[in-house]
Design an enzyme around this catalytic site. Structure first.
Site, short mmCIF file in Angstrom:
data_model
loop_
_atom_site.label_atom_id
_atom_site.label_comp_id
_atom_site.label_asym_id
_atom_site.label_seq_id
_atom_site.Cartn_x
_atom_site.Cartn_y
_atom_site.Cartn_z
N GLY A 112 0.83 -1.20 0.00
CA GLY A 112 0.00 0.00 0.00
C GLY A 112 0.86 1.24 0.00
N PHE A 113 1.77 1.30 0.98
CA PHE A 113 2.73 2.41 1.06
C PHE A 113 2.00 3.74 1.20
CE2 PHE A 113 4.26 -0.93 -1.81
CZ PHE A 113 5.14 -1.53 -0.94
N THR A 125 4.11 -5.84 6.16
CA THR A 125 4.98 -5.44 7.26
C THR A 125 5.36 -6.61 8.16
OG1 THR A 125 3.00 -4.99 8.53
CG2 THR A 125 3.99 -3.14 7.36
N ILE A 151 13.65 -4.23 18.49
CA ILE A 151 13.29 -4.89 17.23
C ILE A 151 12.52 -6.17 17.58
CG2 ILE A 151 14.20 -6.04 15.17
CD1 ILE A 151 14.45 -2.91 15.21
N THR A 173 11.83 -9.90 9.84
CA THR A 173 10.87 -9.02 9.17
C THR A 173 11.30 -7.56 9.29
OG1 THR A 173 9.51 -8.97 11.16
CG2 THR A 173 8.93 -10.58 9.46
N LYS A 224 9.89 1.23 18.17
CA LYS A 224 9.52 2.36 17.33
C LYS A 224 9.11 1.81 15.96
CE LYS A 224 12.78 5.56 19.58
NZ LYS A 224 14.01 6.39 19.40
N GLY A 261 8.55 1.00 9.41
CA GLY A 261 8.13 0.78 8.02
C GLY A 261 8.55 1.89 7.07
N GLU A 262 8.88 3.05 7.61
CA GLU A 262 9.11 4.18 6.72
C GLU A 262 10.51 4.78 6.80
OE1 GLU A 262 5.11 6.41 6.28
OE2 GLU A 262 4.94 5.30 8.16
#
Lengths: 170, 691, 331
Positions: B233-234, B463, B581, B586, B653, B656-657
């Protein structure tokens, strides 16, 4: 206009009446419910629809189903045996060669077809003289897998997975 | 905040576990929106405006309706009236107005996809065309200041620029870019007496449910949205866009039958948003040693005339570097275009291009190493707000990255290395992304048949939510992952916030922790079959007290061909500080995925708008290039151990971005080092280097 | 797309007769370009005649020392053919630098020659295009021209031909064997594709119903050291901005013969005859190579948006020749 054809998909035979306009990809997904090949662009520009047609990797979106009468189609769903994942599939899981998973069945089919091509001695544009026998290093894997786009950006892991799968199959 | 993980013997969180949905994905049996097998579906194909601005005078649908298999042609004349929910983008087929080229002005519903598509071509549309304006420029006289981003000024930047011994003052640009998830936006809509069911490719089933219920005047309980797997999707599958509304409008005309709509790749460039182009004037004022006395960014972005969206590219300048004088402004150009939307790291991604290239220019101007320059400007507290950071390890990332990359031997002089006809250089840039949390999630835990069934309407868009939420639930309950049965991706599950803003794992994960705690408090460690508890996401008072961000440093090696100007990136190395993490396998994928998209942005991505036609003309994946496998060579992501007791109970935290933030600047800076040519616009194509 | 009939042809003569008799009939080969265009609405046939099973699909040596390539041969098979790899590496390289492994497995030799431009305005049926709709105008002028022509274009069309293979075949002086209603004829590869002039709707000199059955390569010993250099935005899976196919016959430090063609610069594979003439008999210094490239590009006329291409073409040509000469010297 319609035409009667027979497709062998993942070992099973399907007699089918298709609109001549129907692509192999749409015949699989919309008529047979075989949704492992994906539609990402419908124009041969992404590779998500890659299947093995009579043993070779092709884009299912650019082949008319009617032209595949009598052909053998293998999708990612049909690669494994006896409930086990194909070594390429297992390597993709082990090395996280995907994220969203939408390009993945195409990547997997492409990798399986590509490894056959290398075994057959086919050259690539990775830089080695074309007359030489290919050796599948990482640069070769990258070039040969470039027909499969991955927007999640899993390429680095895909290369690792394909390398690992090749070593297993050896 | 009470540390979940300090109190239990952690087993699952932090473990290198393969994706629980991995076998389904590699065999292609994971079911995406368009793939749900429903009986006798009908197919929908949109009719799109071929003028930029005006109104539809008349549809001539006779030929289209004569196509065998056509069920109906849908236009504003026969579409249901929708509630006005204040989002003009979703007012699909509510009037005859055309506000951008490619807008949905109708659709054909047919028995087969072939018939629907054929009939769309046969619909003749007569327009009353009006003049249009899609030219994006910082020189426009009608730019305006958006309400959500007032000018932010501290001190006197102009004064600092006037008096500083060293200054940088340049304009940097980023182009329009399209999210282009591999799975096109797709919907199957089924309208029945009981309500509306949507199989939808979305980043949030609950937000689709509430918005669609509101639009169609339905009780939310009568809308169900199902999305077990989502093909990326982003950002574009975060907010709703017209296609899902169109599918529901069509389904309403055909009660009881599933209506299938998948956008073509070409339509993805018209209908589901994009990253706004930006023009960034960046000003840096500094002492000779590189210490900043002033920093400023003036951003111009575009929006649709009928719906405002602001690409907040000035945001990271509030966070990154210490300087007594600071000025951040945003201006918008309202054009006759489709609305922009979120695209991976909106704001931060374009907003760390100009400033991080400018920092490299400052390093050159001062003769200071660019890693050292960033270290010298490390702030004690968040510069714009003065709040302390919950944790900030940018310097550690820079140092660790420099060590791993082999930065110390770098000759700072540009154009010194030539290998086999390629000029070689290295560059660095910093990354940052805020650590957010979205309200509104609820999770349920139920013990049944020896398993803990954890339910939350979250979405896995790639994700790893299926996997990491299972791990979090296992530790929160103190059981092995095999004892957990997770269910996500369905609005019949408890409410969940969107997968967006890098908040999914931390928001849903914290909610699951709360539910697990509630479960144990109520039912103990030996629950009865059928025992259940649920909890919502607790407030975190630390969010008021602390500035919360992840940081990173990216190092690039770039080769530019001396004859042809071709640009390659043989090495890209990122080091991130992003809290705990949850799953290294992943997580690494998230980081390298962001970096790969950043590389793609640096070298390739460019949605070319032809102002005469008012739309993107390179609207497919052959002409709009995203990085291919061969573009990515040695790409590594690492992270440092970071314990942050304030962000959330997980100490995690969002990740993904941040991987896409700073990548393009690092690559552009490396290209400067290779060639001596400073590129200030993206994409950095070969003509910049031709001589 | 509109409905169409599909027929699998049994023999070439029959296929040709069928298509020639029906102005709305088309041949179907690998389909990688035609199916693409059917979906986009660029073509609207009422009959597709599938010729994939009747065309020859191998490489056979000819008595005169040349080779004959069956038009039905898939691009991947042709690229992998041992004889082609050894004697005409430029052709193998050109094929391998085009498209993707999947597309090369489907695309045929004949179809590759007949693929149509990637001009974005040609591909969007809602926009004017003289190639798609004669007389409607050319939208590329004043538009997105990064992949457009700098040589031999006209005011009616600035599209480029996208094939890599055709560029190599052009440099190799290939001959195209065509079956028409009046029998077989032979067309020089350099004459197959047209410049746009005032009829850009015609990509080639072929008539409706003509079927390409084979491509012949002449005996060209120095082509054993030939190369294809493709410059593109992506490292793979992208069309050429500029490409160069070249073979050089070098002895005693003098260029005896050169065969050069450029891709991505014109409506057809651009045979670089001026550069070849400049090089014939010359010593391959950086200066002579550059002079040859500049001679070829003297008439280059970029438009707004592709001003960089003459420089790119010149530099790519020089670099390719330099590499070839270097390879010869160190052999």
């Amino acid at each position: 206009m319609e035409s009667d054809i027979i497709l062998r998909v993942n070992g099973r035979e399907w007699p089918l009446r298709v609109d001549t306009r129907t692509t192999l990809l749409d015949a699989l997904r919309e008529r047979l419910g075989v949704t492992s090949p994906k539609k990402g662009c419908d124009h041969g520009q992404c590779g998500a629809c890659t299947v093995l047609l009579d043993g070779r990797r092709i884009n299912g979106c650019l082949v008319l189903a009617v032209a595949c009468d009598g052909s053998e189609v293998v999708t990612a769903e049909g690669l494994g045996t006896d409930g086990e994942l194909h070594p390429v599939q297992q390597a993709f899981v082990d090395h996280d060669g995907f994220q969203c998973g939408y390009c993945t069945p195409g990547q997997v089919c492409s990798a399986v077809g590509m490894l056959e091509e290398v075994a057959a001695g086919w050259p690539s544009a990775a830089g080695r003289p074309v007359a030489d026998t290919p050796v599948l290093d990482d640069a070769e894997i990258r070039e040969r897998m470039s027909g499969n786009l991955c927007r999640c950006g899993a390429y680095a892991n895909i290369v690792t997975a394909v390398r690992a799968a090749k070593e297993v199959s050896r | 905040m009470s540390g979940l993980l300090e109190n239990t013997s952690t087993r699952a969180i932090g473990a290198d576990i393969g994706r629980v949905d991995g076998p389904a994905k590699v065999t292609g049996t994971a079911t995406y929106a368009f793939e749900h097998q429903l009986n006798a579906p009908a197919y929908l194909h949109p009719i799109q405006a071929t003028v930029v601005r005006g109104r539809v005078r008349e549809f001539d649908t006779r030929d289209a309706e004569a196509v065998p298999g056509v069920l109906t042609v849908l236009t504003h004349d026969n579409a249901a009236r929708l509630a006005d929910i204040g989002d003009a983008e979703l007012a699909v087929l509510q009037s005859d107005e055309v506000a951008h080229r490619g807008q949905v002005i109708g659709a054909v519903l047919a028995e087969t996809p072939e018939a629907a598509r054929q009939a769309v071509r046969l619909v003749r549309v007569h327009y009353e065309e009006r003049s249009h304006d899609v030219r994006f420029s910082a020189a426009r006289t009608d730019l305006y200041t958006p309400g959500e981003a007032e000018d932010d000024e501290q001190g006197d930047l102009a004064g600092a620029m006037a008096s500083a011994p060293v200054t940088v003052d340049h304009t940097y640009t980023t182009p329009m870019e399209h999210n282009n998830p591999m799975e096109p936006h797709s919907t199957i809509a089924v309208w029945e007496d009981a309500g509306l069911t949507l199989y939808e490719s979305t980043q949030g089933v609950h937000s689709v449910r509430s918005t669609m219920a509101e639009l169609f005047g339905l009780d939310p309980e009568r809308v169900r949205v199902i999305a077990p797997h989502v093909g990326g999707g982003f950002g574009s599958k975060g907010p709703l866009h017209p296609p899902v509304v169109l599918a529901a409008l069509a389904a309403r005309l055909l009660p009881g039958r599933p209506v299938k709509l998948a956008l073509t790749r070409q339509q993805m460039f018209d209908l589901v948003g994009y990253r706004s182009p930006t023009i960034q004037r960046v000003r840096l004022a500094a002492e000779p040693d590189g210490r900043l006395t002033g920093i400023g960014i003036d951003v111009t972005a575009q929006t649709a005339r009928f719906k405002e969206f602001l690409e907040q590219a000035g945001k990271p300048t509030e966070v990154m570097y210490a300087a007594p004088n600071r000025r951040i402004t945003h201006r918008l150009a309202a054009l006759d275009v489709a609305p922009p939307t979120w695209m991976r790291a909106p704001g931060e991604c374009p907003g760390m291009f100009g400033p991080e290239v400018a920092m490299d220019e400052l390093a050159v101007a001062c003769g200071v190493d660019p890693v050292e320059l960033r270290v010298r400007n490390e702030p004690g507290t968040e510069p714009a707000s003065g709040r302390p950071f919950s944790s900030r390890n940018l310097v550690a990332c820079l140092r660790e990255g420099a060590r791993r990359f082999g930065w110390q031997d770098r000759d700072p002089e540009p154009r010194r290395r030539m290998e086999d006809g390629w000029l070689v250089g290295t560059g660095v840039a910093a990354s940052t992304y805020p650590t957010g949390q979205m309200p509104g999630s609820v999770a349920a835990v139920r013990f049944e048949d020896g398993h803990y069934h954890v339910r939350i309407g979250a979405a896995d868009i790639g994700t790893g939510a299926w996997t990491v939420l299972t791990q979090i639930a296992a530790d929160a309950l103190g059981v092995p992952v095999t004892a957990v049965r997770l269910r996500i991706g369905d609005s019949s599950l408890p409410s969940a916030s969107l997968a967006g803003g890098s908040t999914g794992t931390v928001s849903w994960g914290s909610t699951i922790v709360a539910a697990a705690q509630a479960f144990r408090e109520r039912h103990g460690t030996a629950p009865a079959d059928g025992a259940e508890a649920r909890a919502g996401l607790p407030d975190n008072p630390n969010r008021e007290r602390y500035a919360m961000h992840a940081f990173g440093a990216q190092f690039a090696e770039v080769r530019v061909h001396a004859d042809t100007g071709e640009v390659r990136v043989p090495r890209l190395l990122g080091v991130f500080a992003a809290g705990r993490i949850v799953n290294p396998r992943t997580a690494r994928s998230q980081f390298i995925g962001g970096m790969t998209m950043g590389l793609s942005m640096a070298l390739h991505e460019d949605s070319v708008v032809d102002p005469r036609f008012g739309c993107v003309v390179n609207h497919d994946l052959a002409e709009y290039h995203i990085a291919a496998n061969a573009d990515v060579v040695d790409l590594q992501a690492h992270w440092i151990d970071e314990a942050d007791p304030y962000v959330n109970p997980l100490g995690a935290k969002g990740i993904g971005e941040i991987g896409i933030v700073g990548t393009a600047a690092a690559i552009v800076n490396a290209a400067y080092h290779a060639t001596g040519v400073r590129v200030r616009e993206l994409p950095m194509t070969l003509e910049h280097f031709l001589a | 797309m509109n409905p169409f009939d599909y027929r699998r042809a049994e023999d070439a003569a029959g296929a040709v007769a069928t298509v020639a008799a029906d102005p709305r009939a088309m041949f179907l080969g690998g389909g990688t370009n035609l199916v693409d265009h059917l979906k986009l609405g660029i073509v609207d046939p009422d009959l597709l005649v599938d010729v994939t099973r009747l065309l020859p699909d191998g490489v056979e040596p000819l008595p005169d020392g040349g080779v004959r390539i069956g038009a039905g041969m898939r691009n991947s098979d042709l690229a992998a053919d041992p004889l082609i790899r050894r004697r005409y590496p430029v052709l193998s390289q050109a094929l391998l630098s085009g498209a993707s492994g999947q597309l090369r497995n489907a695309a045929t030799t004949g179809g590759n020659l007949l693929q149509r431009t990637r001009c974005v305005y040609f591909q969007d049926v809602t926009m004017a295009c003289n190639k798609r709709r004669p007389g409607s105008g050319c939208s590329a002028f004043g538009g997105y021209t990064r992949y457009h022509a700098i040589l031999g274009a006209s005011e009616h069309c600035i599209a480029t031909h996208p094939s890599d293979m055709a560029v190599a075949l052009s440099a190799l002086d290939a001959t195209v064997v065509v079956q028409g209603t009046d029998g077989e004829r032979r067309v020089a590869m350099t004459e197959l594709h047209r410049l746009p002039g005032d009829a850009p709707e015609r990509d080639t000199v072929l008539r409706h119903g003509d079927l390409i059955t084979a491509v012949e390569l002449p005996d060209l010993p120095f082509a054993a050291r030939s190369r294809y250099r493709k410059v593109r935005d992506r490292a793979s899976y992208a069309f050429a901005l500029v490409s160069v196919a070249a073979a050089v016959d070098l002895s005693d430090g003098v260029i005896r013969e050169a065969r050069i063609a450029l891709g991505g610069v014109a409506h057809k594979p651009w045979r670089a005859t001026r550069a070849e003439a400049e090089l014939r008999g010359a010593r391959p210094t950086e200066e002579t190579l550059r002079a040859a490239a500049e001679a070829e590009l003297a008439e280059a006329r970029p438009v707004e948006g592709n001003e960089f291409k003459p420089t790119l073409a010149r530099n790519t040509l020089v670099a390719t020749l330099r590499d070839l000469v270097e390879e010869e010297r160190t052999r």
